[in-house]
Design an enzyme around this catalytic site. Sequence first.
Site, PDB file in Angstrom:
ATOM      1  N   ARG A  80       0.849  -1.186   0.000  1.00 57.39           N
ATOM      2  CA  ARG A  80       0.000   0.000   0.000  1.00 57.39           C
ATOM      3  C   ARG A  80       0.886   1.237   0.000  1.00 57.39           C
ATOM      4  NH1 ARG A  80      -2.073   1.493   6.020  1.00 57.39           N
ATOM      5  NH2 ARG A  80      -0.317   0.715   7.216  1.00 57.39           N
TER       6      ARG A  80
ATOM      7  N   GLU B  48      -3.068   7.607   6.937  1.00 63.74           N
ATOM      8  CA  GLU B  48      -1.717   7.590   7.500  1.00 63.74           C
ATOM      9  C   GLU B  48      -0.692   8.146   6.507  1.00 63.74           C
ATOM     10  OE1 GLU B  48      -2.008   4.001  10.798  1.00 63.74           O
ATOM     11  OE2 GLU B  48      -1.107   3.550   8.854  1.00 63.74           O
TER      12      GLU B  48
ATOM     13  N   GLU C 154      -7.416   5.246  14.951  1.00 58.75           N
ATOM     14  CA  GLU C 154      -7.050   3.835  14.972  1.00 58.75           C
ATOM     15  C   GLU C 154      -6.251   3.510  16.223  1.00 58.75           C
ATOM     16  OE1 GLU C 154      -4.917   2.055  11.738  1.00 58.75           O
ATOM     17  OE2 GLU C 154      -5.983   3.215  10.221  1.00 58.75           O
TER      18      GLU C 154
ATOM     19  N   TRP D 206       2.204  -6.652  12.918  1.00 59.31           N
ATOM     20  CA  TRP D 206       3.344  -6.141  12.163  1.00 59.31           C
ATOM     21  C   TRP D 206       4.597  -5.956  13.007  1.00 59.31           C
ATOM     22  CZ3 TRP D 206       4.201  -1.576  14.651  1.00 59.31           C
ATOM     23  CH2 TRP D 206       3.085  -0.949  15.220  1.00 59.31           C
TER      24      TRP D 206
ATOM     25  N   GLU E 111      -3.115  -8.329   7.092  1.00 61.94           N
ATOM     26  CA  GLU E 111      -3.446  -7.981   8.477  1.00 61.94           C
ATOM     27  C   GLU E 111      -4.488  -8.916   9.086  1.00 61.94           C
ATOM     28  OE1 GLU E 111      -2.619  -3.477   9.336  1.00 61.94           O
ATOM     29  OE2 GLU E 111      -3.976  -3.583   7.616  1.00 61.94           O
ATOM     30  N   LYS E 112      -4.509 -10.154   8.616  1.00 62.40           N
ATOM     31  CA  LYS E 112      -5.506 -11.084   9.158  1.00 62.40           C
ATOM     32  C   LYS E 112      -5.219 -11.484  10.600  1.00 62.40           C
ATOM     33  CE  LYS E 112      -3.312 -15.068   6.824  1.00 62.40           C
ATOM     34  NZ  LYS E 112      -2.425 -14.255   5.949  1.00 62.40           N
TER      35      LYS E 112
END
Length: 652
Positions: free
Chosen positions: A118, A157, A313, A321, A361-362
């Site tokens: 991303r 972000e 967030e 991460w 990001e599971k």
Amino acid sequence: MTQITSSFPHSSRGELFYGADYNPEQWSRETWDEDVKLMKQAGVNVVSLAIFSWAIIEVADDKWDFAWLDEVINLLHKNGIAVDLATATASPPPWLTKAHPEVLPVTKNGETLYPGGRQHWRPTSPIFRRYALRLVEQLAKRYGSHPAVIAWHVNNELGCHNNYDFSDDAAEAFRTWLKERYGTIDKLNFAWGTAFWSQHYVDFADILPPRQAATFPNPTQQLDWARFSSDALGAHLDAELEALHKHSPGVPVTTNYMLGRGTRGMDVSSWKVDFVSNDHYRVQTEPDERDELSFSANLTSGVAHGAPWWLMEHSTSAVNWQGINIPKRSGEMARDSLTHVAHGADAVCYFQWRQSKAGAEKYHSAMVPHVGPDSQLFRDVVKLGENMKALAEIRGSHRVTAPIAILFDWDCWWASELDSHPSSRVNYYREALDWFVALLDLGIRADAVTSPTDLSKYKVVIAPILYLVDDPLQQRIHEYVHDGGHFITTYFSGIVDVNDHAKLGGTLGRSLDDGTEATMWTDPIDIIGKSVEVIRKYDSGDVKGRPAVTRNSAGKGTAAYVSTRLGVQGLKKLLPDLLKGTKAQSTLPPSLRGPVEQVIRSDGHTEWEFLINRTDDPIDLKDMEGDLLVSTGVERKARLAERGIAVFRRKL
């Protein structure tokens, strides 16, 4: 400083906002109905939508699919759930980067960063900007007056993964920025000190970004590059914000900052938004990570000038991460969330609503975990929603000014940590955090502030590693002290001007005469003023017997200098002496000083005192004044649960 308006998203029921990033495109239509049902059960009243949805909104160049987004926005609105609608520009779709690979960022080594993650876009790319603004305008025209949309969420972000782009687009934009800053090449040559190492320029066209060089790049070039890179992201924010204001007037606009120790590249204090929002994630392997959360929340309030802000967030439990991802323990989710509220957040949101079953990001926690709502985590989410409703009355209140300010400055952060310095171990954020934690240990409130324009409301101002000092700041500090303020600064302060031109320097490392270990740095001090008081002396090495901490009277105030790094424990021993006569003292009972963090919000008529348990043990409160509004964990006024928070209300 950050330019903000008084505009904050409106809640029809006057509540604090509670919610999460919502990614319905990852789930079946049947799941949407279950999501809305569970959101209402949890007390969720807002979601951030479409953050990474560009590829399914604009499925090909100028080919649009809004049907799914129409449906989900209408579904949320029907069920009383507001929408913070993202502009979806954070992650360009595959068709765009295939057609225009020139929008991809380039590293300082000349390597192109390709799609697959991303934020694979250049902040200075005119091609990316054109496509991004077309998307923003389409969204704003379609949803700008929808009653569900209470806020716009620019990108996501900004700068998290593309802060420093060294492409040709960036080089051209950098030259333009330098022309605006300096006007002439001669002024740039002076500012950069280009007489050193034969770096003299005759034309702006000859200047490049500080790409990988054979040795240390020019330090002022690096500093200007940091300034430029932050401004480039701010310029992209400005472009999206302007389009939203044009096509969706009256709906406030934000972007989620990342104020914390790991995100030094963006000086968000210089950006423009309608209201401030922030993302924060604990690094649970760090020994001070609980207090770092408080410092980050406090700093966010400073960027917002004390006005309410939005926690966009954070996590319900473990993230995915970090090297080691530790689940939060009982009580930590509520404590983390309400600590942000204590420091001024009027919205508490998570990444994300439902834990993903696929993608990078599971394993990142969410409000609804993989196991589903029949889980302790979801029950904790529901309980926190009840506490957020109980705190509705504090909405719109501001933090009460603390007796002490800790001055935080991005120019000092960037400049003090450049290469080719006396020590590579200087850590600006760490030093500021040490002072904050030492004050917490003494039970004394402090405000992290980014604007030094009004220091007079503070009894004491602490400026850790004030490495870079311009003339206006020096004058404000002088006036503050002369008028009765008490100023404290540290080693590696007052070293350079705005061009990173040296004034003085020095480095060693010894111990003090109170037994405190001085680490990393020792400034040899010569006393020349008759009014200078020596607070501590060095007790070993070549500087044994020489001053280590000094204080000088000037006008009605004082200025103190701490010439070495002492760490939290050393500062905790030193601060009582530095604060004598300043009236900057704790307002907590002695038994609570250290174990409990105190934060106060007020609307001018009512005061809300937050007491945050910094320990893993319950704490007796005893005879606290006011009505108990919320208590996490043990539901008793006289007892503060381990890792708990209690909120007391008092009429003024």
